[in-house]
Each structure stands twice: as structure tokens, then as C-alpha cells.
Design an enzyme around this catalytic site. Structure first.
Site, PDB file in Angstrom:
ATOM      1  N   LYS A  71      -0.362   8.934  -5.373  1.00  0.00           N
ATOM      2  CA  LYS A  71      -0.974   8.985  -4.042  1.00  0.00           C
ATOM      3  C   LYS A  71      -0.711   7.660  -3.329  1.00  0.00           C
ATOM      4  CE  LYS A  71      -4.657   7.879  -2.096  1.00  0.00           C
ATOM      5  NZ  LYS A  71      -3.999   7.392  -0.859  1.00  0.00           N
ATOM      6  N   GLU A 129      -4.892  -3.663 -10.050  1.00  0.00           N
ATOM      7  CA  GLU A 129      -4.249  -4.822  -9.415  1.00  0.00           C
ATOM      8  C   GLU A 129      -4.929  -4.998  -8.070  1.00  0.00           C
ATOM      9  OE1 GLU A 129      -2.186  -6.758 -10.779  1.00  0.00           O
ATOM     10  OE2 GLU A 129      -1.450  -5.573 -12.475  1.00  0.00           O
ATOM     11  N   CYS A 157      -1.118  -9.654  -1.837  1.00  0.00           N
ATOM     12  CA  CYS A 157      -2.263  -9.902  -2.715  1.00  0.00           C
ATOM     13  C   CYS A 157      -2.226 -11.323  -3.256  1.00  0.00           C
ATOM     14  CB  CYS A 157      -2.255  -8.898  -3.853  1.00  0.00           C
ATOM     15  SG  CYS A 157      -0.650  -8.781  -4.652  1.00  0.00           S
ATOM     16  N   GLU A 160     -10.996 -12.770   1.171  1.00  0.00           N
ATOM     17  CA  GLU A 160      -9.571 -12.451   1.336  1.00  0.00           C
ATOM     18  C   GLU A 160      -9.343 -11.991   2.776  1.00  0.00           C
ATOM     19  OE1 GLU A 160      -7.991  -8.819  -0.469  1.00  0.00           O
ATOM     20  OE2 GLU A 160      -6.233  -9.964  -1.114  1.00  0.00           O
TER      21      GLU A 160
HETATM   22  P1  NAD Z   1      -7.396  -0.116  -0.309  1.00  0.00           P
HETATM   23  O1  NAD Z   1      -8.157  -0.442  -1.535  1.00  0.00           O
HETATM   24  O2  NAD Z   1      -8.132   0.222   0.913  1.00  0.00           O
HETATM   25  O3  NAD Z   1      -6.428   1.130  -0.584  1.00  0.00           O
HETATM   26  C1  NAD Z   1      -5.514   1.139  -1.650  1.00  0.00           C
HETATM   27  C2  NAD Z   1      -5.254   2.578  -2.048  1.00  0.00           C
HETATM   28  O4  NAD Z   1      -6.471   3.149  -2.520  1.00  0.00           O
HETATM   29  C3  NAD Z   1      -4.794   3.473  -0.906  1.00  0.00           C
HETATM   30  O5  NAD Z   1      -3.872   4.413  -1.408  1.00  0.00           O
HETATM   31  C4  NAD Z   1      -6.087   4.167  -0.485  1.00  0.00           C
HETATM   32  O6  NAD Z   1      -5.863   5.417   0.118  1.00  0.00           O
HETATM   33  C5  NAD Z   1      -6.777   4.337  -1.826  1.00  0.00           C
HETATM   34  N1  NAD Z   1      -8.238   4.459  -1.742  1.00  0.00           N
HETATM   35  C6  NAD Z   1      -9.074   3.992  -0.773  1.00  0.00           C
HETATM   36  N2  NAD Z   1     -10.347   4.340  -1.061  1.00  0.00           N
HETATM   37  C7  NAD Z   1     -10.311   5.001  -2.240  1.00  0.00           C
HETATM   38  C8  NAD Z   1     -11.311   5.601  -3.071  1.00  0.00           C
HETATM   39  N3  NAD Z   1     -12.593   5.574  -2.753  1.00  0.00           N
HETATM   40  N4  NAD Z   1     -10.915   6.187  -4.226  1.00  0.00           N
HETATM   41  C9  NAD Z   1      -9.620   6.195  -4.589  1.00  0.00           C
HETATM   42  N5  NAD Z   1      -8.630   5.681  -3.835  1.00  0.00           N
HETATM   43  C10 NAD Z   1      -8.974   5.086  -2.680  1.00  0.00           C
HETATM   44  O7  NAD Z   1      -6.397  -1.333  -0.116  1.00  0.00           O
HETATM   45  P2  NAD Z   1      -5.316  -1.508   1.041  1.00  0.00           P
HETATM   46  O8  NAD Z   1      -6.060  -1.900   2.266  1.00  0.00           O
HETATM   47  O9  NAD Z   1      -4.391  -0.349   1.090  1.00  0.00           O
HETATM   48  O10 NAD Z   1      -4.482  -2.737   0.460  1.00  0.00           O
HETATM   49  C11 NAD Z   1      -4.892  -4.030   0.599  1.00  0.00           C
HETATM   50  C12 NAD Z   1      -5.563  -4.541  -0.660  1.00  0.00           C
HETATM   51  O11 NAD Z   1      -4.717  -4.346  -1.787  1.00  0.00           O
HETATM   52  C13 NAD Z   1      -5.822  -6.023  -0.610  1.00  0.00           C
HETATM   53  O12 NAD Z   1      -7.105  -6.307  -1.104  1.00  0.00           O
HETATM   54  C14 NAD Z   1      -4.767  -6.593  -1.532  1.00  0.00           C
HETATM   55  O13 NAD Z   1      -5.078  -7.834  -2.063  1.00  0.00           O
HETATM   56  C15 NAD Z   1      -4.619  -5.545  -2.552  1.00  0.00           C
HETATM   57  N6  NAD Z   1      -3.310  -5.621  -3.218  1.00  0.00           N
HETATM   58  C16 NAD Z   1      -3.251  -6.061  -4.509  1.00  0.00           C
HETATM   59  C17 NAD Z   1      -2.032  -6.178  -5.158  1.00  0.00           C
HETATM   60  C18 NAD Z   1      -1.954  -6.647  -6.591  1.00  0.00           C
HETATM   61  O14 NAD Z   1      -0.951  -6.399  -7.232  1.00  0.00           O
HETATM   62  N7  NAD Z   1      -2.958  -7.319  -7.115  1.00  0.00           N
HETATM   63  C19 NAD Z   1      -0.859  -5.834  -4.496  1.00  0.00           C
HETATM   64  C20 NAD Z   1      -0.944  -5.385  -3.190  1.00  0.00           C
HETATM   65  C21 NAD Z   1      -2.193  -5.273  -2.565  1.00  0.00           C
END
Ligand code: NAD
Length: 492
Positions: free
Chosen positions: A190, A265, A299, A396
Site C-alpha cells: 500500500k 522506519e 526521515c 520533526e
Molecule cells: P504517514 O505516517 O502519514 O504515512 C505513511 C504511510 O502510512 C502512508 O502510506 C499512509 O497512507 C499510511 N497510513 C497513514 N495512517 C495509517 C494508519 N492509521 N494505519 C495504517 N497506515 C496508515 O507518513 P508520511 O506523511 O507519508 O511520511 C512522512 C513520515 O515518514 C515522516 O515522519 C518521516 O520521517 C517518515 N519517514 C521515515 C523513513 C525512515 O526510513 N525512517 C523514511 C521516509 C519517511
């Protein structure tokens, strides 16, 4: 002559369907996601939106493919050959995939091209790993009376859900998908609802490479709906998630239902540290790009800059100069360094952090304003004189904002650098090997970069300490994350 952006958008004039059991199918309720180009604010694609019933279909297809062993039952060599073909197809379609992520996410072409090259590298590395999935013979070491033949088997964990974010659509997916396929798992992917396009194309290329139908299903959907349906699904054995710490915690709660395994992650607030003895020709651009890359939407962004006091003015002025010289614009244009933020919401969120920084007494050295008239652009921003407890020091931001603070000695530095709930990355710029190794050992971060930043390779594990995550991706650890160990005993 249509521009590259227009040509890429023309690929998506028809409705983009889900990929389930090897077929492109519509969502059951016909729901649609509108995908927006963040550089122009225009709608570029309509994608079928998966909801809970579609997730059920995808999980059922993945389960069937796992049960009949059409993928996990192949020899390691046979899976390796498919993954090598997959890598070749990714390379053959490198420009197309790079254009898709630049259109969908806004990142400059040099970044999306780099991500495609990295994807092929990872697929090849994990193709090699398929032939090294071996257990151990333990018979000789058993201390019980009698004779035994005892050994371990390494088996794929089962049906795995991969949930990925929008900030690196292709790389965050392949980092999971390559070891997951190599291990023999069946997958439900997804991607973020904001950037679903490259994952769908990758799914098609996997099929073309010979990954059997049902082994890799791609179901774009909204996080709180399709994502939550995956998190709560009783027939998913594991979720590998990249995204925010808040959603990571929700996944942990949801996993209690069937105790599914989880790799997380998550976010970061990483320190980037510059000593007075650093090679400033590397340190100044290195510190600047540790946070400004991908417009700060990384991230590992080195968003807290700590500089030895003697060098503070020189480094902050240098970083501000780099920031001013960065070319902000449409990622398809020649020479662009930084693209837009992903959405109006994200731009406004970052702008509100900048406002909070000002209100809390921070000094804006450069930036702090929007760029361009359309698209979600912000200029890279350097803050100084920000208090340790200020919001922009602790939370962040996920935007092109760096906060600079001087330090006088290493003890004080270690204390402030580790004073965060996150623990994803840290950067050190110094020419003193003693300083570097001693400090690397004391920083609470899963990844420490010295005299450079954001180095990635399939051989090196990546992941976070503290609230930046659970487990590791890439490296041997990345493969282990998709395998279970079974102990087999024979009393002779
Ligand atoms: P997000 O957590 O909002 O969404 C990430 C994914 O999770 C998306 O596919 C989203 O649709 C899904 N999602 C959202 N709510 C959910 C739920 N309740 N249950 C299951 N899935 C759900 O994050 P984002 O805004 O897409 O990305 C930014 C964040 O990701 C930042 O905090 C960043 O630091 C982190 N990030 C971490 C890494 C790493 O490797 N550590 C890499 C890239 C991004």
C-alpha cells in the site's frame, strides 16, 4: 513539443487500477484518489482507491500464492533469476520511473534517477541473498542424554503488508520489496495515497520479470482506511512500515490482534555536528544538504546543526550561502536543486513551524518565505539562536529548515545531541579520527555518517533507535526481517 512533465502526465490519462492477483482491477466501490503534481497543483491522475474489501481481496490473493508455494517453493536460484530480470527491467525503464516520481512527488530529476539506480542495485543484491537462506546443523552441540539430529530452517514469514510514505515513493518501496521477495514472502503493497503511481508501475514490471500473479499486489488507498485495514488484518503475518512515528504507534496497537510482526522506519530529528577541525569545503555543503535534500522531506534530515563555537559564524554563514544559492523549482527543469513540498498541507505545516520559531525568539538567518506563485514551494531556511526547548528544536518539521546551535565541548554536545525522543541518524564532520570514533559510539542514532551524509548501500543496515523505529532494513538484518527460524528435532 510537449515537456517531459506533460509527456509523463499523458501516461496517466486513463484511470489507474489496482493490481490484484496479476490483474489490473477497479476498486469494489469505485472510489478514486486524485493525484496532484505538487509543482503545478494540477490533478495528474485518477487512481482506484482500495478500501477494506479490496485489501481483503489482495490479502486473499497473496495468501493463495503463499499457500500453493508458487514463489516461496522455487529454488533460491530460480527466485534470483526473476529478481535479476526485475532489476534489468527497472534499468530499462529507468527514465520512465524517474519521471513518474518527479511528477508525483516533485523531487528533482537527479534525485529520482539516483533512486532508480539504487533500486536496481538493491534488487541485484537481494537476488544474491536468495541462495544464502540457510539454517544451521546443531546436532553436535546438543547436551541432552541420547542422540539427536537437530537443525534450523529459515522460512519466509508469510503474507507481508508493505506500507510506504510519499517522500521517497520508489526507494522506500524497493528497500522493503527486494528482501521480501528474495525471502519468498507474498506481498500486499500500500503506497501512500499521495504518491501511488510508481508502485503500480513497479508491480507491472515485477509481473513482466516473472514474479507469479498474486505474489505482489499493489493497492493504493488512504492511510486511516486501507492502511488501517491492513494493520488490523488477521491474515497478514507481518507489516513493514515507513512513515510517521504517530502512525507507527497505531500499527503497534493494531498488531495486538494477531501479534503480527512489525518493522518500523519512522521519523527523526537528527543532529549534524561540525567541529572546528573539519574540512569546511565538505562540511558546509554537507551540513546544508543533510537537511535541504528533497526539500527537507527526508526521515534522516540533519535538522539540528551543532557547530563548535570557534567555527559557528563561519559555518552558519556558509550554510546560509548554500541555502541562498540553491535553485528551487519544478523538478523537471534543468539545474533544479530543490523541488516543492508535497502538498499545500505540508507547506503550511512547515510555514507554521517557521512562524513558531520566530515567535519563540529564533533568528532567521536566511529563507523563511514561500517561493514561486504556484506549486508548494518554500525557500530553504536557516535559524540561529533557538532555545533548546523551542518547538523547532524538538519536533520533526519535515521541511527545508535547519536550526544552528554552538557547542563548547564534547560532553555538552553529546548531551544536547541525544536530547530527543528520536534516534535515526547523525552526521559528524571532523578530521580527527579519535573524535569521530568516540563520538560515533556515544550518539543515540541508528545511522552515523562521517564527513558525508545520507550514504546508502544494500550491504549496510538502516534503521532507527528510540522512537525512530523497530528493526533494520537492508543488509543481512533486512533479509532476516522477512524470515522466521524453525527448530527441527529428531530423536535418533
Ligand atoms: P504517514 O505516517 O502519514 O504515512 C505513511 C504511510 O502510512 C502512508 O502510506 C499512509 O497512507 C499510511 N497510513 C497513514 N495512517 C495509517 C494508519 N492509521 N494505519 C495504517 N497506515 C496508515 O507518513 P508520511 O506523511 O507519508 O511520511 C512522512 C513520515 O515518514 C515522516 O515522519 C518521516 O520521517 C517518515 N519517514 C521515515 C523513513 C525512515 O526510513 N525512517 C523514511 C521516509 C519517511
Amino acid at each position: 513539443m510537449p515537456t517531459l512533465a506533460t509527456q509523463t502526465a499523458q501516461r496517466f490519462t486513463t484511470r489507474q487500477l489496482l493490481l490484484i492477483d496479476g490483474e489490473r482491477v477497479d476498486s469494489i466501490d469505485g472510489g478514486t484518489i486524485e493525484v496532484i503534481d505538487p509543482a503545478t497543483e494540477r490533478v495528474i491522475a485518477h487512481v482506484a482507491e482500495a478500501r477494506a474489501a479490496d485489501i481483503d481481496r489482495a490479502v486473499a490473493a497473496a495468501r493463495k500464492s503463499f499457500a500453493d508455494a508458487r514463489w516461496r517453493g522455487l529454488t533460491g536460484d530460480a527466485r534470483a533469476r526473476v529478481l535479476l530480470r526485475f532489476a534489468e527491467l527497472i534499468e530499462a525503464h529507468a527514465e520512465e520511473l524517474a519521471h513518474i516520481d518527479t511528477l508525483d512527488n516533485g523531487m528533482p530529476l537527479y534525485m529520482s534517477r539516483g533512486a532508480v539506480a539504487g533500486a536496481a542495485l538493491q534488487l541485484r543484491a537481494f537476488a544474491g541473498a536468495t541462495t544464502r537462506i540457510v539454517g544451521r546443523a546443531v546436532s553436535n552441540a546438543i547436551s541432552l542424554p541420547g542422540e539427536y539430529h537437530a537443525y534450523t530452517r529459515r522460512e519466509p514469514v508469510g503474507v507481508v503488508g508493505l506500507i510506504t510514505p510519499w517522500n521517497g515513493p520508489l526507494p522506500t518501496l524497493i528497500t522493503k520489496l527486494a528482501p521480501a521477495l528474495a525471502s519468498g514472502c507474498s506481498l500486499v503493497v500500500k503506497p501512500s495515497e499521495i504518491t501511488p503511481l510508481s508502485a503500480l508501475r513497479v508491480g507491472e514490471l515485477a509481473l513482466e520479470a516473472g514474479v507469479p500473479a498474486g505474489v505482489l499486489n499493489v493497492v493504493p488507498g488512504v492511510g486511516g482506511d486501507a492502511g488501517a485495514a491492513m494493520a488490523n488484518h488477521g491474515d497478514i503475518n507481518k507489516i513493514s512500515f515507513t512513515g510517521s512515528t504517530a502512525v507507527g504507534k497505531e500499527l503497534v496497537r493494531a498488531s495486538a490482534g494477531n501479534l503480527k510482526r512489525i518493522t518500523l522506519e519512522l521519523g527523526g530529528k537528527s543532529p549534524c555536528i561540525v567541529f572546528d577541525d573539519a574540512d569546511m569545503a565538505k562540511a558546509i555543503p554537507g551540513a546544508a544538504m543533510s537537511v535541504f535534500m528533497n526539500s527537507g522531506q527526508a526521515c534522516i534530515a540533519g535538522s539540528r546543526l551543532f557547530v563548535e563555537r570557534k567555527a559557528f559564524d563561519k559555518v552558519v554563514d556558509g550554510v546560509a550561502q548554500v541555502a541562498k544559492n540553491l535553485k528551487v523549482g519544478n523538478g523537471f527543469e534543468e539545474g533544479i536543486d530543490l523541488g516543492p513540498l508535497i502538498s499545500a498541507r505540508q507547506r503550511d505545516r512547515v510555514a507554521s513551524y517557521i512562524e513558531a520559531g520566530r515567535k519563540e525568539g529564533g533568528e532567521v538567518v536566511t529563507g523563511g518565505d514561500s517561493a514561486g506563485t504556484s506549486g508548494f514551494f518554500l525557500n530553504p531556511t536557516v535559524f540561529a539562536n533557538v532555545g533548546r526547548d523551542a518547538t523547532i528544536m524538538r519536533e520533526e518539521i519535515f521541511g527545508p529548515v535547519i536550526v544552528a546551535t554552538p557547542f563548547d565541548d564534547v560532553e555538552e554536545l553529546v548531551e544536547v545531541a541525544n536530547d530527543t525522543s528520536y534516534g535515526l541518524a547523525a552526521g559528524i564532520f571532523s578530521t580527527n579520527v579519535n573524535t569521530v570514533h568516540k563520538l560515533a559510539a556515544r550518539l543515540e542514532a541508528g545511522n552515523v555518517y562521517v564527513n558525508g551524509y545520507a550514504m546508502f548501500d544494500p550491504t549496510m543496515p538502516f534503521g532507527g533507535m528510540k522512537q525512530s523505529g523497530w528493526g533494520r532494513e537492508l543488509g543481512e538484518e533486512g533479509m532476516d526481517a522477512f524470515l522466521e527460524t524453525k527448530s527441527v528435532w529428531l530423536a535418533l
